[in-house]
Design an enzyme around this catalytic site. Structure first.
Site, PDB file in Angstrom:
ATOM      1  N   GLU A 180     -45.403   4.268 -31.289  1.00 33.84           N
ATOM      2  CA  GLU A 180     -46.539   4.932 -31.935  1.00 33.84           C
ATOM      3  C   GLU A 180     -47.195   4.073 -33.016  1.00 33.84           C
ATOM      4  O   GLU A 180     -48.121   4.541 -33.680  1.00 33.84           O
ATOM      5  CB  GLU A 180     -46.079   6.270 -32.511  1.00 33.84           C
ATOM      6  CG  GLU A 180     -45.701   7.260 -31.420  1.00 33.84           C
ATOM      7  CD  GLU A 180     -45.066   8.526 -31.950  1.00 33.84           C
ATOM      8  OE1 GLU A 180     -44.992   9.506 -31.198  1.00 33.84           O
ATOM      9  OE2 GLU A 180     -44.617   8.534 -33.110  1.00 33.84           O
TER      10      GLU A 180
ATOM     11  N   TRP B 286     -39.939  14.990 -25.959  1.00 29.18           N
ATOM     12  CA  TRP B 286     -39.393  14.246 -24.822  1.00 29.18           C
ATOM     13  C   TRP B 286     -38.036  13.631 -25.146  1.00 29.18           C
ATOM     14  O   TRP B 286     -37.336  13.154 -24.248  1.00 29.18           O
ATOM     15  CB  TRP B 286     -40.384  13.179 -24.345  1.00 29.18           C
ATOM     16  CG  TRP B 286     -40.607  12.042 -25.311  1.00 29.18           C
ATOM     17  CD1 TRP B 286     -41.183  12.099 -26.542  1.00 29.18           C
ATOM     18  CD2 TRP B 286     -40.273  10.665 -25.096  1.00 29.18           C
ATOM     19  NE1 TRP B 286     -41.227  10.854 -27.118  1.00 29.18           N
ATOM     20  CE2 TRP B 286     -40.679   9.950 -26.253  1.00 29.18           C
ATOM     21  CE3 TRP B 286     -39.688   9.962 -24.050  1.00 29.18           C
ATOM     22  CZ2 TRP B 286     -40.496   8.577 -26.386  1.00 29.18           C
ATOM     23  CZ3 TRP B 286     -39.514   8.594 -24.183  1.00 29.18           C
ATOM     24  CH2 TRP B 286     -39.921   7.913 -25.339  1.00 29.18           C
TER      25      TRP B 286
ATOM     26  N   LYS C 277     -42.483   0.122 -33.616  1.00 31.74           N
ATOM     27  CA  LYS C 277     -41.596   1.224 -34.022  1.00 31.74           C
ATOM     28  C   LYS C 277     -40.408   1.310 -33.071  1.00 31.74           C
ATOM     29  O   LYS C 277     -39.263   1.451 -33.482  1.00 31.74           O
ATOM     30  CB  LYS C 277     -42.379   2.537 -34.026  1.00 31.74           C
ATOM     31  CG  LYS C 277     -41.607   3.736 -34.554  1.00 31.74           C
ATOM     32  CD  LYS C 277     -42.485   4.989 -34.540  1.00 31.74           C
ATOM     33  CE  LYS C 277     -41.740   6.188 -35.103  1.00 31.74           C
ATOM     34  NZ  LYS C 277     -42.546   7.425 -35.040  1.00 31.74           N
ATOM     35  N   GLN C 278     -40.701   1.254 -31.791  1.00 31.51           N
ATOM     36  CA  GLN C 278     -39.686   1.126 -30.745  1.00 31.51           C
ATOM     37  C   GLN C 278     -40.350   0.444 -29.571  1.00 31.51           C
ATOM     38  O   GLN C 278     -41.522   0.675 -29.290  1.00 31.51           O
ATOM     39  CB  GLN C 278     -39.131   2.477 -30.326  1.00 31.51           C
ATOM     40  CG  GLN C 278     -40.153   3.388 -29.676  1.00 31.51           C
ATOM     41  CD  GLN C 278     -39.568   4.729 -29.303  1.00 31.51           C
ATOM     42  OE1 GLN C 278     -39.318   5.554 -30.146  1.00 31.51           O
ATOM     43  NE2 GLN C 278     -39.351   4.929 -28.017  1.00 31.51           N
TER      44      GLN C 278
END
Length: 759
Positions: free
Chosen positions: A488, A357, A600-601
């Protein structure tokens, strides 16, 4: 900062040979032309640690899936762009020695990547165990003018050696894909052969039956004068080549120019592959090095004239943004909707060369704004071509009636990922495909794509969301259970805010465009209705979901909550983690990561970025101040998003810090993983951090808005962009903003809220 690389506006320069950094340097100095590419491997023999990597666009291998615990819905195969036959090798032999930088003494060494002209240079001086000293100069080009050609000029100058020297250009089909699941070699050699003039190798991938032919010819020079020799022809079971020799004395030079043509079954009839590759190699030799290089330079000149970003006063940022633009255009030409952009491009084996993506999140917006719209349109068509397989992917998971779940990882449209928390739960990837269809329509003002292709995809995605939600009786709201958001570092959660919010946005945008297309393109609308068996009554449920979706929020903090249970964690800052434990995915157990508050983000901030016009500045500020201290940026997709948001809330120093992180992620090896390849797809984010962040580009009600700011470290910056058949240039200085219309009709836009017309 990576001290091995010099800071230069147009070049990537490495001084000195460091064997322990060889894999990282091979990634940094990778070359490509959109049809093929390779890591920055040495042409000559190298017995040290290396990842020999050469890759062909669109040529894949079905590697049998390897899992410890099989689950229904897992794919049987993991698609890979296989490590291809090595077409760039040139060994150098003396009477009884062969150059090997792992065994010879390296007295000087420099490699330089000229980004302006797309040429890789390497210069070194080495001494053999027997005391023979040679100087070597190498020029390597993957032609942008002819995407089937690779060109190498290899020059050896003797310092103290007198005797016979042989240069051995070859093509080696006995290659290994390092990350293959079952250690299987991926190519069969169909045929190979040599003549005095050329050599070829015809290969086929196992299982997939994709084919490629590699042909080469060469010229040999002594002290700049071409010489004719009768070469020794090399034909082995899986390799072909020549040994072309000459006598050499001190201060004399021998040069070999290698012309390689690569043809694949993606573009040529299989029975014509060998003839085509041989003919194109011979034609390249007839044209000669100088003419071919000039054609290559001309294409790069055109790319830079349109795509360059000038940053005055900050050489590190200037080098970084040009490197990222350079790698993007090396990885994707934009002329074939069958191709996409692998997360590592042509620079490594991680992720298998598959499409993620990342393309829609980063690359489609980049090419849509930085290039003519046809390039981004081809990226959208790539997904439309695979809609049937997205519907089948959803069927495998129990969805019906034309619902589509696009794969997380794919080459041919079939899901090939086999981690349950990603394969089954990272369903948010569906949204970004709908998002860029809408973005393309709004930025170009062209509804034709939506009418002919886009709306069909969006209907299928909405059907997935309609079936995937559950209705919670206690909440009296629709919920999304058992998902993994873009972050994630949290798996199998309920009500991930990003996923819930973007589900709603997909449904709203689709309803809007259903009405627009029905009114403006009634014939195309009826075709789509018949093709999809769509009934407008379906939207009644969609509207109910829109009105009643649960979106977790904490009113006392004034923030949207990442997902159910997130606030139960112990809230800490990234600064609480010792430096020697970063990145945490290389030091902590997965259990420890999942129980921590570290991100993580940020999912919430990503949604705010994608829908900036929907949120006021204070809402963005509260959420940014809450989530940014907890975000590790161990995803390459993270820093540029945070940089854009920091610009929007006036935190320019923070925005610059995050921009530099995004821009020099690979050059400075922030995440200590450069040996695996470059983060090609996320490189587009650094450009977006300038255009959508510092320049503040935003489309609102059909009008383009710019609200530029400039970091303290810069004197000015300049970039070009495309908007509705126009090419414009923006210059931002300490004193203000200048906008020029380079191509197209006059346009009205807003700068800092003030409407102006550009002639």
């Amino acid at each position: 900062m990576n001290k091995r690389l010099q800071v230069d506006e147009w070049n990537i320069i490495e001084e000195g040979f460091q064997a322990d950094n060889q894999r990282g340097s091979e990634s940094i100095f990778s070359l490509g032309n959109g049809r093929f590419g390779q890591r920055g491997n040495f042409e000559e023999k190298y017995s040290g640690d290396s990842l020999q990597g050469s890759y062909l666009a669109g040529i894949s291998f079905l590697d049998k899936t390897k899992v410890g615990w099989w689950k229904n819905g897992y794919p049987k195969f993991f698609s890979r762009i296989p490590n291809a036959p090595n077409w760039s090798g040139i060994h150098v032999r003396l009477i009884d020695e062969e150059i090997d930088l792992a065994m010879w003494e390296v007295e000087s060494f420099q490699r330089r990547l000229d980004m302006k002209e797309g040429i890789s240079y390497r210069d070194f001086q080495v001494t053999s165990p027997k005391g023979n000293t040679l100087k070597v100069h190498v020029e390597h080009v993957n032609s942008m003018a002819n995407p089937n050609l690779c060109l190498i000029k290899y020059s050896v100058t003797s310092v103290n050696y007198n005797g016979k020297i042989s240069l051995v250009p070859f093509i080696n089909g006995d290659v290994k894909h390092e990350t293959a699941n079952f250690n299987e070699k991926m190519w069969n050699i169909l045929r190979l052969g040599t003549s005095n003039e050329y050599a070829y190798l015809w290969a086929q991938t196992k299982h997939e039956d994709a084919q490629a032919s590699f042909a080469m010819t060469y010229q040999l020079f002594r002290n700049s004068k071409e010489i004719t020799t009768r070469p020794i022809r090399i034909e082995k079971e899986k390799a072909v080549g020549f040994s072309a020799g000459s006598d050499i004395k001190s201060n004399e030079r021998v040069t070999l120019i290698k012309y390689v043509a690569i043809t694949t079954s993606l573009y040529y009839d299989r029975q014509q592959l060998v003839d085509q590759s041989v003919a194109q190699a011979k034609e390249a030799k007839a044209k000669g090095w100088d003419a071919l290089i000039e054609g290559h330079k001309k294409i790069w000149k055109q790319i830079w004239e349109e795509s360059d970003v000038l940053i005055e006063g900050d050489c590190a940022a200037q080098q970084g943004i040009r490197y990222n633009i350079f790698q993007l255009h090396q990885s994707y030409r934009g002329d074939d909707p069958r191709l996409n952009i692998g997360s590592k491009g042509f620079t490594g084996e991680k992720y298998g060369g598959n499409t993620y993506w990342n393309t829609e999140l980063c690359c489609v917006p980049y090419f849509l704004i930085a290039s003519p719209k046809e390039i981004a349109r081809n990226l959208l068509l790539y997904r439309h071509r695979q809609l049937d397989k997205a519907i089948k992917n959803a069927q495998k998971l129990g969805f019906s009636d034309g619902a589509a779940l696009y794969p997380m990882v794919t080459i041919n449209g079939e899901e090939c990922h086999n981690e349950w928390e990603i394969t089954f739960e990272e369903i948010h990837r569906n949204y970004i495909i709908a998002y860029v269809i809408v973005l393309y329509t709004e930025m170009t003002g062209d509804k034709n794509y939506m009418a002919h292709y886009g709306l069909e995809v969006m209907i299928a995605i909405c059907r997935f969301w309609s079936q995937r939600v559950s209705f919670s009786q206690p909440k009296q709201k629709y919920v999304l259970l058992g998902v993994t958001g873009p972050n994630e570092y949290e798996n199998n959660v309920n009500n991930n805010w990003y996923t819930n919010y973007t589900c709603v946005q997909t449904l709203k945008q689709t309803i809007t465009y259903l009405e627009i297309i029905a009114h403006e393109y009634p014939e195309e609308y009826n075709i789509i209705r018949r093709k999809t068996s769509f009934q407008y009554a379906e939207t009644n449920r969609w509207k109910d979901i829109i009105d009643n979706m649960y979106l977790p929020e904490d009113e006392s903090l004034g923030v949207f909550v990442q997902n159910d249970g997130y606030l139960d964690k112990e809230m800490k800052s990234v600064t609480d983690i010792p430096e020697n434990e970063r990145p945490i995915n290389q030091h902590w157990s997965w259990d420890r990561i999942l129980r921590s508050c570290y991100i993580k983000q940020s999912d919430v901030l990503l949604a705010l970025y994608l829908h900036l016009s929907e949120f006021d500045t204070e809402t963005i500020r509260r959420n940014f101040n809450f989530y940014e201290p907890k975000t590790l940026h161990e995803s390459s997709l993270s820093p540029y998003v945070h940089s854009i948001l920091a610009s929007r809330i006036g935190e320019i120093d923070k925005a610059y810090e995050l921009f530099l992180h995004a821009t020099r992620l690979d050059l400075d090896n922030y995440n200590n993983e450069i040996n695996e390849g470059l983060h090609v797809t996320s490189m587009a984010g650094s450009w977006l951090a300038i255009v959508r962040g510092f320049a503040g580009m935003q489309l609102e009600n059909g009008t383009l808005n710019l609200s530029p700011v400039i970091p303290n470290q810069w004197q000015r910056y300049i970039f070009n962009f495309h908007f509705r058949e126009r090419l414009l240039q923006v210059e931002v200085t300490k004193n203000g903003t200048n906008i020029q219309l380079i191509k197209g009709e006059r346009i009205t836009l807003k700068v800092n809220g003030k409407e102006m017309t550009i002639e």
